[in-house]
Design an enzyme around this catalytic site. Structure first.
Site, PDB file in Angstrom:
ATOM      1  N   GLY A   8       8.409  26.767  69.391  1.00  0.00           N
ATOM      2  CA  GLY A   8       7.789  25.475  69.064  1.00  0.00           C
ATOM      3  C   GLY A   8       6.682  25.063  70.021  1.00  0.00           C
ATOM      4  N   THR A 121       4.952  37.033  58.002  1.00  0.00           N
ATOM      5  CA  THR A 121       3.510  37.164  57.793  1.00  0.00           C
ATOM      6  C   THR A 121       3.189  38.036  56.580  1.00  0.00           C
ATOM      7  OG1 THR A 121       1.553  38.226  58.750  1.00  0.00           O
ATOM      8  CG2 THR A 121       3.629  38.988  59.572  1.00  0.00           C
ATOM      9  N   ASP A 122       2.040  37.783  55.978  1.00  0.00           N
ATOM     10  CA  ASP A 122       1.590  38.637  54.865  1.00  0.00           C
ATOM     11  C   ASP A 122       1.278  40.057  55.345  1.00  0.00           C
ATOM     12  OD1 ASP A 122      -0.776  38.077  56.271  1.00  0.00           O
ATOM     13  OD2 ASP A 122      -1.888  37.363  54.514  1.00  0.00           O
ATOM     14  N   GLU A 123       1.142  40.224  56.683  1.00  0.00           N
ATOM     15  CA  GLU A 123       0.742  41.543  57.197  1.00  0.00           C
ATOM     16  C   GLU A 123       1.822  42.590  56.991  1.00  0.00           C
ATOM     17  OE1 GLU A 123      -1.398  41.505  60.870  1.00  0.00           O
ATOM     18  OE2 GLU A 123      -2.039  39.443  60.550  1.00  0.00           O
ATOM     19  N   TYR A 145       2.525  45.137  65.506  1.00  0.00           N
ATOM     20  CA  TYR A 145       2.914  43.742  65.248  1.00  0.00           C
ATOM     21  C   TYR A 145       3.569  43.610  63.885  1.00  0.00           C
ATOM     22  CZ  TYR A 145       2.275  39.001  63.405  1.00  0.00           C
ATOM     23  OH  TYR A 145       2.477  37.784  62.782  1.00  0.00           O
ATOM     24  N   LYS A 149       7.408  42.604  62.788  1.00  0.00           N
ATOM     25  CA  LYS A 149       7.753  41.467  61.923  1.00  0.00           C
ATOM     26  C   LYS A 149       8.540  41.954  60.706  1.00  0.00           C
ATOM     27  CE  LYS A 149       6.814  37.657  62.221  1.00  0.00           C
ATOM     28  NZ  LYS A 149       7.519  36.527  62.920  1.00  0.00           N
ATOM     29  N   ASN A 174      -3.330  34.257  57.116  1.00  0.00           N
ATOM     30  CA  ASN A 174      -4.048  33.931  58.360  1.00  0.00           C
ATOM     31  C   ASN A 174      -4.225  32.424  58.488  1.00  0.00           C
ATOM     32  OD1 ASN A 174      -4.699  36.850  57.952  1.00  0.00           O
ATOM     33  ND2 ASN A 174      -5.803  36.475  59.875  1.00  0.00           N
ATOM     34  N   PRO A 200     -17.384  39.260  69.181  1.00  0.00           N
ATOM     35  CA  PRO A 200     -17.163  40.687  68.904  1.00  0.00           C
ATOM     36  C   PRO A 200     -16.582  40.932  67.507  1.00  0.00           C
ATOM     37  CG  PRO A 200     -15.441  39.854  70.366  1.00  0.00           C
ATOM     38  CD  PRO A 200     -16.345  38.702  70.080  1.00  0.00           C
ATOM     39  N   TYR A 202     -15.360  43.278  64.619  1.00  0.00           N
ATOM     40  CA  TYR A 202     -14.843  44.654  64.518  1.00  0.00           C
ATOM     41  C   TYR A 202     -15.457  45.374  63.321  1.00  0.00           C
ATOM     42  CZ  TYR A 202     -10.977  43.075  67.569  1.00  0.00           C
ATOM     43  OH  TYR A 202     -10.218  42.565  68.594  1.00  0.00           O
ATOM     44  N   GLY A 270      -6.239  51.287  62.670  1.00  0.00           N
ATOM     45  CA  GLY A 270      -5.269  50.879  61.628  1.00  0.00           C
ATOM     46  C   GLY A 270      -5.611  49.551  60.980  1.00  0.00           C
TER      47      GLY A 270
HETATM   48  P1  NAD Z   1       1.936  31.924  68.923  1.00  0.00           P
HETATM   49  O1  NAD Z   1       1.736  33.225  69.606  1.00  0.00           O
HETATM   50  O2  NAD Z   1       0.900  30.855  69.043  1.00  0.00           O
HETATM   51  O3  NAD Z   1       3.309  31.286  69.421  1.00  0.00           O
HETATM   52  C1  NAD Z   1       4.480  32.039  69.615  1.00  0.00           C
HETATM   53  C2  NAD Z   1       5.449  31.176  70.408  1.00  0.00           C
HETATM   54  O4  NAD Z   1       6.679  31.917  70.537  1.00  0.00           O
HETATM   55  C3  NAD Z   1       4.975  30.844  71.825  1.00  0.00           C
HETATM   56  O5  NAD Z   1       5.234  29.503  72.117  1.00  0.00           O
HETATM   57  C4  NAD Z   1       5.806  31.776  72.713  1.00  0.00           C
HETATM   58  O6  NAD Z   1       6.032  31.244  73.993  1.00  0.00           O
HETATM   59  C5  NAD Z   1       7.095  31.871  71.905  1.00  0.00           C
HETATM   60  N1  NAD Z   1       7.839  33.105  72.179  1.00  0.00           N
HETATM   61  C6  NAD Z   1       7.357  34.377  72.221  1.00  0.00           C
HETATM   62  N2  NAD Z   1       8.359  35.234  72.514  1.00  0.00           N
HETATM   63  C7  NAD Z   1       9.484  34.488  72.645  1.00  0.00           C
HETATM   64  C8  NAD Z   1      10.834  34.812  72.925  1.00  0.00           C
HETATM   65  N3  NAD Z   1      11.232  36.065  73.154  1.00  0.00           N
HETATM   66  N4  NAD Z   1      11.738  33.797  72.960  1.00  0.00           N
HETATM   67  C9  NAD Z   1      11.352  32.512  72.761  1.00  0.00           C
HETATM   68  N5  NAD Z   1      10.083  32.151  72.497  1.00  0.00           N
HETATM   69  C10 NAD Z   1       9.163  33.130  72.438  1.00  0.00           C
HETATM   70  O7  NAD Z   1       2.209  32.284  67.410  1.00  0.00           O
HETATM   71  P2  NAD Z   1       1.835  31.499  66.073  1.00  0.00           P
HETATM   72  O8  NAD Z   1       0.474  31.890  65.651  1.00  0.00           O
HETATM   73  O9  NAD Z   1       2.172  30.065  66.231  1.00  0.00           O
HETATM   74  O10 NAD Z   1       2.841  32.187  65.066  1.00  0.00           O
HETATM   75  C11 NAD Z   1       4.148  31.644  64.881  1.00  0.00           C
HETATM   76  C12 NAD Z   1       4.889  32.512  63.892  1.00  0.00           C
HETATM   77  O11 NAD Z   1       4.177  32.550  62.657  1.00  0.00           O
HETATM   78  C13 NAD Z   1       5.059  33.968  64.336  1.00  0.00           C
HETATM   79  O12 NAD Z   1       6.349  34.391  63.998  1.00  0.00           O
HETATM   80  C14 NAD Z   1       3.997  34.713  63.539  1.00  0.00           C
HETATM   81  O13 NAD Z   1       4.409  36.032  63.283  1.00  0.00           O
HETATM   82  C15 NAD Z   1       3.947  33.896  62.275  1.00  0.00           C
HETATM   83  N6  NAD Z   1       2.642  33.911  61.557  1.00  0.00           N
HETATM   84  C16 NAD Z   1       1.482  33.610  62.234  1.00  0.00           C
HETATM   85  C17 NAD Z   1       0.292  33.593  61.534  1.00  0.00           C
HETATM   86  C18 NAD Z   1      -1.023  33.244  62.208  1.00  0.00           C
HETATM   87  O14 NAD Z   1      -2.085  33.395  61.577  1.00  0.00           O
HETATM   88  N7  NAD Z   1      -1.022  32.747  63.432  1.00  0.00           N
HETATM   89  C19 NAD Z   1       0.269  33.895  60.160  1.00  0.00           C
HETATM   90  C20 NAD Z   1       1.476  34.202  59.521  1.00  0.00           C
HETATM   91  C21 NAD Z   1       2.657  34.191  60.238  1.00  0.00           C
HETATM   92  P1  TYD Z   2      -6.885  38.101  63.856  1.00  0.00           P
HETATM   93  O1  TYD Z   2      -7.231  36.675  64.069  1.00  0.00           O
HETATM   94  O2  TYD Z   2      -6.509  38.930  65.043  1.00  0.00           O
HETATM   95  O3  TYD Z   2      -5.721  38.099  62.773  1.00  0.00           O
HETATM   96  P2  TYD Z   2      -5.075  39.356  61.951  1.00  0.00           P
HETATM   97  O4  TYD Z   2      -5.394  40.596  62.637  1.00  0.00           O
HETATM   98  O5  TYD Z   2      -3.640  38.983  62.081  1.00  0.00           O
HETATM   99  O6  TYD Z   2      -5.612  39.262  60.572  1.00  0.00           O
HETATM  100  O7  TYD Z   2      -8.081  38.822  63.116  1.00  0.00           O
HETATM  101  C1  TYD Z   2      -8.585  38.332  61.881  1.00  0.00           C
HETATM  102  C2  TYD Z   2      -9.652  39.281  61.435  1.00  0.00           C
HETATM  103  O8  TYD Z   2     -10.744  39.218  62.348  1.00  0.00           O
HETATM  104  C3  TYD Z   2      -9.198  40.737  61.438  1.00  0.00           C
HETATM  105  O9  TYD Z   2      -9.812  41.420  60.348  1.00  0.00           O
HETATM  106  C4  TYD Z   2      -9.732  41.271  62.743  1.00  0.00           C
HETATM  107  C5  TYD Z   2     -11.012  40.479  62.948  1.00  0.00           C
HETATM  108  N1  TYD Z   2     -11.383  40.254  64.364  1.00  0.00           N
HETATM  109  C6  TYD Z   2     -12.664  40.635  64.814  1.00  0.00           C
HETATM  110  O10 TYD Z   2     -13.493  41.149  64.060  1.00  0.00           O
HETATM  111  N2  TYD Z   2     -12.953  40.428  66.128  1.00  0.00           N
HETATM  112  C7  TYD Z   2     -12.068  39.872  66.992  1.00  0.00           C
HETATM  113  O11 TYD Z   2     -12.394  39.735  68.206  1.00  0.00           O
HETATM  114  C8  TYD Z   2     -10.787  39.469  66.511  1.00  0.00           C
HETATM  115  C9  TYD Z   2      -9.764  38.835  67.427  1.00  0.00           C
HETATM  116  C10 TYD Z   2     -10.495  39.680  65.180  1.00  0.00           C
END
Ligand code: NAD
Ligand code: TYD
Length: 339
Positions: A8, A121-123, A145, A149, A174, A200, A202, A270
């Site tokens: 959280g 995640t959708d990934e 990653y 998941k 995302n 940057p 990719y 990948g």
């Molecule tokens: P984030 O990296 O911002 O936050 C993760 C949190 O989990 C942090 O507060 C961290 O301290 C805590 N954490 C990590 N390892 C831990 C452990 N072992 N025990 C307790 N706490 C721990 O991530 P986010 O972007 O907020 O993502 C949250 C969730 O949503 C994740 O499970 C991620 O897979 C999922 N998700 C994220 C996205 C995205 O675009 N960010 C999209 C789909 C799903």
């Molecule tokens: P990211 O935010 O890392 O999310 P995810 O890999 O989970 O989709 O990346 C989103 C998209 O942006 C992905 O196609 C990778 C690209 N990307 C870049 O081109 N440059 C960067 O520096 C980063 C972090 C991501």
């Protein structure tokens, strides 16, 4: 309603904690405070009577058992969440996203802790050249990653089938918004652009993601938690599909920066080309995204412009070492003109 929210103090978890407190829920926030966890993300709810914080790892069975006492649901956001870090160093991803999830599940089963919501995640589906993934599609993760998941999701679904634990899995697309750690595309590019630093991109920058605003994602998780069927997966996608280069150009416009900041760098190994989700199942429960992408992105950029005190301290120390490791060599192998 009393909730155990893990992770959280991260990006999406902290938005969910705000939503839950605003809706009158009691929240126990259990977070390890990794590099991505930030107490500043929950500072404005920290004084609320219904809120408490436990500094612990989801892999710590004793801490988890204690935190779970009397809860009606567990919402598991805790994860190592960044694809690029998983490519550099996969071990912690397996420990938290697979093993940690199993520890939480074991505790939830023993405590009869109500519904277990796995935030995924959708990934996990992998890449899709056209059309959109349904929840019934096979999973085929590409990165350490997403494989971690997927391992978590499979544990969660198996705990339902084997032990009857009441679970739902949400697979979000995302996500963007305030308080996102600046290593993901949008906050990284916004903060770099505000500082006049290179962005940057990719490969050719034509990879497509399905973007959702953080509050819409949280509303989807809330809907699955309160109205989802046990043992069911729900896709949570914003439906706004765009290639990375288009997002990059919008960010440059919104930050008044020039296209000269774009650097084409070596592609991610990948790298999934496209993500897209069918969200009919969750829409069937009454959910739909509320925020238009352009407006939500403009608000997000404004948040980062106004909140330098939030991200400037983050972009130093450990972050700089990570940035050098991730981008140092890549920047030298610029693939200029790739597009
Ligand atoms: P984030 O990296 O911002 O936050 C993760 C949190 O989990 C942090 O507060 C961290 O301290 C805590 N954490 C990590 N390892 C831990 C452990 N072992 N025990 C307790 N706490 C721990 O991530 P986010 O972007 O907020 O993502 C949250 C969730 O949503 C994740 O499970 C991620 O897979 C999922 N998700 C994220 C996205 C995205 O675009 N960010 C999209 C789909 C799903
Ligand atoms: P990211 O935010 O890392 O999310 P995810 O890999 O989970 O989709 O990346 C989103 C998209 O942006 C992905 O196609 C990778 C690209 N990307 C870049 O081109 N440059 C960067 O520096 C980063 C972090 C991501």
């Amino acid at each position: 309603m009393r909730l155990l929210v893990t992770g959280g103090c991260g990006f999406i978890g902290s938005a969910f904690v705000h939503m839950a407190i605003a809706r009158g829920a009691e929240v126990v926030n259990l977070d390890k405070l990794t590099y991505a966890g930030n107490l500043a993300n929950v500072e404005d709810v920290a004084g609320e009577p219904g809120y408490s914080f436990v500094h612990a790892d989801i892999g710590d069975a004793d801490a988890v058992r204690e935190a779970m006492a009397g809860v009606d649901a567990v919402v598991n956001f805790a994860a190592e969440s960044h694809v690029d870090r998983s490519i550099l160093d996969p071990g912690e991803f397996i420990r938290t996203d697979v093993l940690g999830t199993a520890v939480l599940l074991g505790a939830a089963r023993a405590a009869a802790a109500g519904r277990f919501v796995q935030v995924s995640t959708d990934e996990v589906y992998g890449s899709i050249p056209s059309g959109a993934f349904h929840e019934t599609d096979p999973i085929s993760p590409s990165s350490p990653y997403s494989a971690s998941k997927a391992g978590g999701d499979l544990q969660v679904l198996a705990w339902h089938r084997t032990y009857g634990v009441d679970v739902v899995v949400t697979r979000g697309s995302n996500t963007f918004g305030p308080r996102q750690y600046p290593e993901k595309l949008i906050p990284l590019f916004v903060t770099n652009a505000l500082d006049g630093r290179p962005l940057p991109v990719y490969g050719d920058g034509m990879q497509v993601r399905d973007w959702i605003y953080v509050d819409d994602h949280c509303e989807g998780i809330w809907t699955a938690m309160t109205r989802g069927e046990p043992g069911t997966v729900y896709n949570v996608g914003g439906g706004y599909e765009a290639p990375n280069l288009e997002i990059t150009r919008r960010i440059l416009e919104l930050t008044d920066a020039g296209e000269d900041l774009i650097r084409y760098v070596e592609d991610r190994p990948g790298h999934d080309r496209r993500y897209a989700l069918d969200t009919g199942r969750l829409r069937g429960l009454g959910w739909q995204p509320a925020r238009a992408f352009e407006e939500a992105l403009a608000e997000t950029v404004a948040w980062y412009r106004d909140r330098r005190e939030w991200w400037e301290p983050i972009k130093s120390g450990e972050y700089r070492r990570y940035y050098e490791r991730q981008y140092g060599e890549r920047q030298k192998t610029t693939t200029e003109g790739a597009c």
